[in-house]
Write a protein that holds these residues in place. Sequence first.
Motif, PDB file in Angstrom:
ATOM      1  N   ASP A   1       0.863  -1.175   0.000  1.00  0.00           N
ATOM      2  CA  ASP A   1       0.000   0.000   0.000  1.00  0.00           C
ATOM      3  C   ASP A   1       0.900   1.227   0.000  1.00  0.00           C
ATOM      4  O   ASP A   1       1.469   1.580   1.029  1.00  0.00           O
ATOM      5  N   PRO A   2       1.085   1.898  -1.145  1.00  0.00           N
ATOM      6  CA  PRO A   2       2.012   3.020  -1.203  1.00  0.00           C
ATOM      7  C   PRO A   2       1.581   4.215  -0.343  1.00  0.00           C
ATOM      8  O   PRO A   2       2.405   4.999   0.083  1.00  0.00           O
ATOM      9  N   SER A   3       0.304   4.331  -0.056  1.00  0.00           N
ATOM     10  CA  SER A   3      -0.152   5.473   0.739  1.00  0.00           C
ATOM     11  C   SER A   3      -0.114   5.183   2.240  1.00  0.00           C
ATOM     12  O   SER A   3      -0.187   6.102   3.036  1.00  0.00           O
ATOM     13  N   GLY A   4      -0.006   3.928   2.622  1.00  0.00           N
ATOM     14  CA  GLY A   4      -0.080   3.590   4.042  1.00  0.00           C
ATOM     15  C   GLY A   4       1.233   3.202   4.672  1.00  0.00           C
ATOM     16  O   GLY A   4       1.259   2.469   5.648  1.00  0.00           O
ATOM     17  N   GLY A   5       2.328   3.647   4.137  1.00  0.00           N
ATOM     18  CA  GLY A   5       3.615   3.299   4.728  1.00  0.00           C
ATOM     19  C   GLY A   5       4.196   2.067   4.064  1.00  0.00           C
ATOM     20  O   GLY A   5       4.018   1.841   2.873  1.00  0.00           O
ATOM     21  N   SER A   6       4.872   1.253   4.841  1.00  0.00           N
ATOM     22  CA  SER A   6       5.569   0.099   4.268  1.00  0.00           C
ATOM     23  C   SER A   6       4.859  -1.215   4.597  1.00  0.00           C
ATOM     24  O   SER A   6       5.487  -2.237   4.778  1.00  0.00           O
ATOM     25  N   LYS A   7       3.538  -1.190   4.671  1.00  0.00           N
ATOM     26  CA  LYS A   7       2.767  -2.388   4.988  1.00  0.00           C
ATOM     27  C   LYS A   7       2.675  -3.277   3.761  1.00  0.00           C
ATOM     28  O   LYS A   7       2.301  -2.830   2.681  1.00  0.00           O
ATOM     29  N   ASP A   8       3.036  -4.562   3.917  1.00  0.00           N
ATOM     30  CA  ASP A   8       2.914  -5.538   2.836  1.00  0.00           C
ATOM     31  C   ASP A   8       1.851  -6.556   3.200  1.00  0.00           C
ATOM     32  O   ASP A   8       1.731  -6.961   4.354  1.00  0.00           O
ATOM     33  N   TYR A   9       1.085  -6.972   2.201  1.00  0.00           N
ATOM     34  CA  TYR A   9       0.060  -7.996   2.358  1.00  0.00           C
ATOM     35  C   TYR A   9       0.417  -9.141   1.417  1.00  0.00           C
ATOM     36  O   TYR A   9       1.080  -8.939   0.402  1.00  0.00           O
ATOM     37  N   TYR A  10      -0.064 -10.341   1.738  1.00  0.00           N
ATOM     38  CA  TYR A  10       0.215 -11.520   0.915  1.00  0.00           C
ATOM     39  C   TYR A  10      -1.084 -12.248   0.637  1.00  0.00           C
ATOM     40  O   TYR A  10      -1.905 -12.443   1.541  1.00  0.00           O
TER      41      TYR A  10
END
Length: 115
Positions: free
Chosen positions: A29-38
């Motif tokens: 999520d480029p707008s929410g920081g460095s959060k990655d989802y899988y």
Amino acid sequence: MSKKQLSVWLLCGLALVTAGCTSYYRISDPSGGSKDYYTTDIDKSRSGSIKFKDAKSGSTITLQASDVKEISEEEFKAAVKPPAPVKPATPATPATPATPATPATTETPATPEKK
């Protein structure tokens, strides 16, 4: 070979081909920081947003803007693997106090016998 047999063989072949074709994705999520989802499945809407189930948390996520990258199965499994449980520290066993030395029995010197 009858049409029925041919149909069965074609269905078996199709099942074998599609069985190992799972795709794995890392979504940022480029707008929410460095959060990655899988996830392994992404639903795209007409408006451009995507909806998916996060494999780590089990939550259904909808993002308006996202960076989607296809990754390997190994990378996916390593990312969604739960962290190893932290073992509680075992308390140190208290040192046993030194046992006081038993006093040596002191013998009184023998008195010389009188003759």
